[in-house]
Design a protein around this motif. Structure first.
Motif, PDB file in Angstrom:
ATOM      1  N   UNK A 290       0.862  -1.172   0.000  1.00 22.64           N
ATOM      2  CA  UNK A 290       0.000   0.000   0.000  1.00 22.64           C
ATOM      3  C   UNK A 290       0.905   1.230   0.000  1.00 22.64           C
ATOM      4  N   UNK A 291       0.529   2.249  -0.760  1.00 22.23           N
ATOM      5  CA  UNK A 291       1.323   3.477  -0.801  1.00 22.23           C
ATOM      6  C   UNK A 291       0.405   4.675  -0.587  1.00 22.23           C
ATOM      7  N   UNK A 292       0.819   5.586   0.334  1.00 25.96           N
ATOM      8  CA  UNK A 292       0.152   6.858   0.535  1.00 25.96           C
ATOM      9  C   UNK A 292       1.000   7.910  -0.160  1.00 25.96           C
ATOM     10  N   UNK A 293       0.360   8.743  -1.004  1.00 27.97           N
ATOM     11  CA  UNK A 293       1.145   9.524  -1.957  1.00 27.97           C
ATOM     12  C   UNK A 293       0.498  10.868  -2.252  1.00 27.97           C
ATOM     13  N   UNK A 294       1.345  11.916  -2.419  1.00 28.24           N
ATOM     14  CA  UNK A 294       0.936  13.200  -2.955  1.00 28.24           C
ATOM     15  C   UNK A 294       2.181  13.877  -3.512  1.00 28.24           C
ATOM     16  N   UNK A 295       2.079  14.463  -4.714  1.00 29.24           N
ATOM     17  CA  UNK A 295       3.237  15.120  -5.309  1.00 29.24           C
ATOM     18  C   UNK A 295       3.006  16.605  -5.533  1.00 29.24           C
ATOM     19  N   UNK A 296       1.980  17.188  -4.871  1.00 32.04           N
ATOM     20  CA  UNK A 296       1.728  18.615  -5.005  1.00 32.04           C
ATOM     21  C   UNK A 296       2.819  19.402  -4.294  1.00 32.04           C
ATOM     22  N   UNK A 350      -4.285   7.086  -2.516  1.00 33.50           N
ATOM     23  CA  UNK A 350      -4.073   5.804  -1.839  1.00 33.50           C
ATOM     24  C   UNK A 350      -3.884   4.753  -2.930  1.00 33.50           C
ATOM     25  N   UNK A 351      -2.680   4.173  -3.000  1.00 41.94           N
ATOM     26  CA  UNK A 351      -2.318   3.274  -4.103  1.00 41.94           C
ATOM     27  C   UNK A 351      -2.129   1.846  -3.609  1.00 41.94           C
ATOM     28  N   UNK A 352      -2.302   0.893  -4.514  1.00 43.40           N
ATOM     29  CA  UNK A 352      -1.962  -0.502  -4.229  1.00 43.40           C
ATOM     30  C   UNK A 352      -0.972  -0.983  -5.273  1.00 43.40           C
ATOM     31  N   UNK A 353      -0.240  -2.044  -4.969  1.00 45.86           N
ATOM     32  CA  UNK A 353       0.712  -2.608  -5.942  1.00 45.86           C
ATOM     33  C   UNK A 353       1.175  -3.973  -5.465  1.00 45.86           C
ATOM     34  N   UNK A 354       2.000  -4.589  -6.315  1.00 44.06           N
ATOM     35  CA  UNK A 354       2.602  -5.871  -5.938  1.00 44.06           C
ATOM     36  C   UNK A 354       3.828  -5.651  -5.066  1.00 44.06           C
ATOM     37  N   UNK A 355       4.567  -4.566  -5.295  1.00 45.54           N
ATOM     38  CA  UNK A 355       5.791  -4.353  -4.529  1.00 45.54           C
ATOM     39  C   UNK A 355       6.257  -2.923  -4.511  1.00 45.54           C
TER      40      UNK A 355
END
Length: 819
Positions: A290-296, A350-355
């Motif tokens: 799981x990744x929590x992300x913001x690039x502003x 809020x992102x999901x991924x394999x790795x």
């Protein structure tokens, strides 16, 4: 964990929990204690998520009350308008002031007089609405001296009828008052009725309602905040369901097919220089990242969470910290804390991924479970998003679908909490036993409850009892299920049909009567005190008795049918023959509460001297709140008088907080106090910023001096009391004021206040329980032990109380309570 608890249980009672009362040697007790404490600490940490429940409920209750207050206000305003319409009210005329108390017209309505809370001047118009003679009510012109006269605009019936007045100054400023008469008025004769009609915008009532909204601009905004509180409570409820191993509703984020960066997001305009928390409760499914992300610009952060291994890492110009709390059953609370450097509309992802590598190849079926997505200002509970549910349409979905589903059933904790509690009671004991006391003079003391039984019922009547001055308990009934069984609570013997007795340890016995009901009837299941020999009636002394911990009655193998099994002082239990009940006056079990029963040579760890001590606690919200104090009383057997004051400090306040709030109750403390504790708390440094002073100060004007003065005042008020200081600890890094590393408005740091406590305690020979220095509660453990970066959560309260109990036992063993 289950094995640890089981091993502890078996080690403590190798022959079973109800075998011989002989206890293990003290060395084994120490080992068991350490193992139990470690296990309990682990349980507390894992259950810490429920610590927010009281705050959420309080917030919701407050907002509901606020909404109700506003609705009542709206209803009042509507009633006022309808009432004014019915009397044909005229346009309000501005008047300087209005009085609801009697004023002498001949001399009181003059230049410089105070009317309705304001000094009036010659020529101004004022309204008198509370004259003793109601015919005098009306509008008057302020005279330079002497008697005032009615305003020429309001001195006839036509002018007075339906007149309204808008008050511009004084106590009633911002309010409109109206003359309520509907029939013709004879000026000087007819009673004139003047009452408040409504408040203008900004008036007193409206200000009160606005304040009740907790800063929200209108009812709609307040209701939105209520929804956020409700959402947070729902999350806590679901967490408790997980603890019990129940399936709960949730959402699953499922990735799309192909080269993707799958996420859900919501845009929010952040405020500059504000600390926010992006919090997601998630669980691995086919994907575990799981990744929590913001690039502003001004809100940049990226934090990766491994939902399988429980590890995380993060970077970003605005990232302050990250954390990952294990909620059990595979669920994690993933948090990113950010400090903004600009006011900007930011896309919170809020992102999901394999790795944690993007883009990656999605299969169209894999995903993660997500229970909630929240953005909030740090140290608050309000979700800034319209919804926390990722299925909600307010979240934009990119390369991902989100659908409602349910988690699989998986217990967070094994069902061993009862065993842990039982071990704790067996070793340390609790004041959960009531004493039943005989009458003075001749009588037959009895306490009973009536139970309906049916012919053929298999009955088991269990009572857990211990000898006091009287050593024999008789259990009796003569209707439907007849029995008359007497138990010797010293020798562990029983006489009577159907009776059996079993030693539980430390003088406690399970007294049991079994049999079959021979008739359908209402039966009185009686507990009777018997003298050393013979039965009832007998001559009592009014003070002797024995102890009952609990009673239970079962029919045909079912559950206990008694509504109050332990509270014998309640009206549920009928008392006869002059019997009285002293609640919570006996310690139930507890190897350490009876040192001689441990085995080997007699051993006293200081516990015995604390039991029954009259304890007065002086302190801040940490003392008066539902934190350590009640737990400490339960662990030690002391009798607590809690005089703590929330938000208080001992000495002078240099802020808006009132001074001396903590020290003032010293004047009311019981003079027969045997132990007095002072918990100076963090407010002297934080909220009240008391001047630090120097060692040798003796007045409440400084922190050093207030510590000295409080100890001296306690000594004067309760000369026989032993005084102990309970040291202050630092709040966590997220607390605004009460933490180390901050310089307050007086130019001091928190460690200087810690030093003052230690120096004054040492100088005045007052024992110090050094919470801040030795308990493990403090700046770097705030997430473990604090609910709001300062006040203890459940785990912190237990750790605080347990540490204080250990220190008090140590002081006691070293002679604290010797004359």
């Amino acid at each position: 964990m289950a094995n640890e608890i089981r091993d502890a249980f078996n080690a403590a009672y190798a022959d079973g929990p109800v075998g011989s009362p002989t206890q293990p040697p003290k060395v084994s007790i120490r080992e068991i204690g350490g193992l139990i404490q470690g296990t309990v600490d682990d349980l507390d940490v894992r259950l810490d998520v429920v610590g927010g429940v009281p705050a959420e409920i309080a917030a919701l209750d407050t907002r509901v009350d606020a909404a109700e207050a506003e609705l009542v206000d709206h209803e009042t305003r509507i009633d006022s308008v309808e009432s004014l319409i019915s009397i044909g009210a005229k346009t309000p005329v501005a008047v300087t002031a209005l009085s609801t108390t009697n004023i002498v017209i001949a001399s009181g309505v003059v230049n410089g007089a105070t009317i309705g809370g304001v000094a009036v001047a010659t020529g101004q118009t004022v309204v008198l609405a509370g004259q003793t003679a109601p015919a005098e009510n009306g509008a008057y012109i302020v005279a330079a001296a002497g008697a005032a006269s009615r305003s020429t605009d309001f001195d006839t019936s036509a002018e007075l009828l339906s007149a309204t007045f808008s008050v511009t100054s004084g106590t009633h400023a911002g309010a409109v008052w109206a003359i309520r008469n509907t029939a013709a008025i004879t000026v000087g004769t007819t009673a004139i009725v003047i009452s408040k009609a409504y408040d203008l915008p900004g008036g007193t009532a409206q200000v009160e309602v606005t304040a009740a909204r907790q800063g929200h601009v209108d009812l709609a905004a307040n209701l939105t905040a209520m929804k956020a509180s409700t959402s947070a409570l729902a999350l806590v409820s679901d967490t408790l369901s997980l603890v019990e191993g129940l399936s709960i509703p949730t959402a699953k984020m499922t990735e799309a097919v192909g080269s993707i960066t799958p996420y859900v997001h919501r845009s929010y305009t952040v405020a500059n220089a504000t600390t926010y928390e992006h919090v997601v409760v998630a669980k691995a499914s086919e994907r575990g990242a799981l990744q929590l992300f913001c690039n502003a610009a001004g809100v940049g952060y990226v934090v990766n969470f491994d939902l399988v291994d429980g590890t995380y890492s993060g970077t970003g110009a605005n990232l302050v910290s990250a954390s990952m709390v294990n909620l059990g059953a595979g669920w994690w609370e993933c948090k990113a804390v950010i400090l903004t450097s600009g006011s900007i509309s930011a896309q919170i992802q809020t992102r999901l991924s394999a790795g944690a590598v993007y883009p990656y190849t999605g299969d169209g079926t894999s995903g993660v479970f997500v229970r909630s997505i929240i953005l909030r200002v740090q140290n608050t509970t309000t979700n800034l998003f319209p919804s926390s549910d990722p299925v909600d349409a307010t979240f934009t979905k990119v390369s991902v679908t989100v659908a409602n589903t349910a988690t699989v059933e998986s217990k967070v904790l094994p069902p061993l909490q009862t065993i842990v509690d039982d071990i704790d009671i067996l070793t340390r004991g609790r004041l959960t036993a009531d004493k039943i006391i005989e009458m003075s003079g001749s009588g037959s003391p009895v306490i009973y409850h009536t139970v309906t039984i049916t012919v053929g019922d298999a009955i088991v009547f269990d009572v857990i009892a211990k000898a006091g001055e009287r050593t024999r308990l008789n259990l009796f009934s003569n209707s439907g299920f007849s029995f008359n069984v007497t138990f010797d609570l010293i020798n562990g013997t029983v006489t009577g049909t159907g009776g059996s007795i079993l030693a539980l340890g430390n003088g406690w016995y399970r007294c049991r009567v079994t049999g079959t009901a021979t008739a359908t009837a209402s039966a009185n299941f009686q507990h009777r005190i018997y003298p050393a020999s013979g039965g009832q009636p007998y001559s009592g002394d009014g003070v002797s008795g024995l102890y009952l911990q609990s009673s239970s009655i079962t029919k045909n193998g079912g559950g206990n049918i008694l509504g109050f099994s332990t509270n014998y002082a309640s009206t549920y239990w009928t008392k006869g023959g002059g019997l009285t009940v002293s609640p919570n006056s006996g310690r139930y079990l507890g190897v350490l509460s009876d040192p001689a029963s441990i085995g080997g040579s007699a051993y006293d760890d200081g516990s015995a001297a604390l039991v029954g001590k009259k304890w007065t606690a002086i302190g801040s919200s940490i003392t008066i709140g539902a934190y350590y104090a009640t737990l400490l009383a339960g662990q030690t057997g002391m009798v607590l008088t809690n005089l703590g004051v929330s938000g208080s400090a001992l000495g002078l306040s240099t802020t808006a907080y009132p001074s001396y709030g903590m020290s003032a109750p010293i004047a009311t403390m019981p003079t027969d106090t045997e132990l007095a504790t002072i918990e100076p708390g963090p407010n002297a440094f934080g909220a009240q910023e008391t001047p630090l002073g120097v060692l040798g100060d003796t007045t409440y004007a400084t922190h050093y001096g207030s510590l000295w003065a409080a100890i001296a005042d306690i000594r004067t008020r309760a000369p026989g009391a032993k005084i102990v200081m309970i040291g202050t600890y630092s709040g966590g890094p997220g607390h605004a004021t009460s933490r180390i590393g901050r310089v307050n408005g007086q130019g001091n740091t928190m460690d200087q206040f810690f030093k003052a406590e230690r120096e004054v305690a040492k100088l005045l020979s007052v024992p110090l329980i050094d919470i801040g220095g030795e308990s493990g509660i403090g700046y770097l453990t705030s997430t473990l032990y604090m609910s709001d970066e300062l006040h203890p959560n459940a785990a912190g309260s237990l750790r605080h109380a347990t540490f204080c109990a250990g220190e008090l036992r140590r002081f006691s063993k070293r002679g604290l309570f010797l004359p």
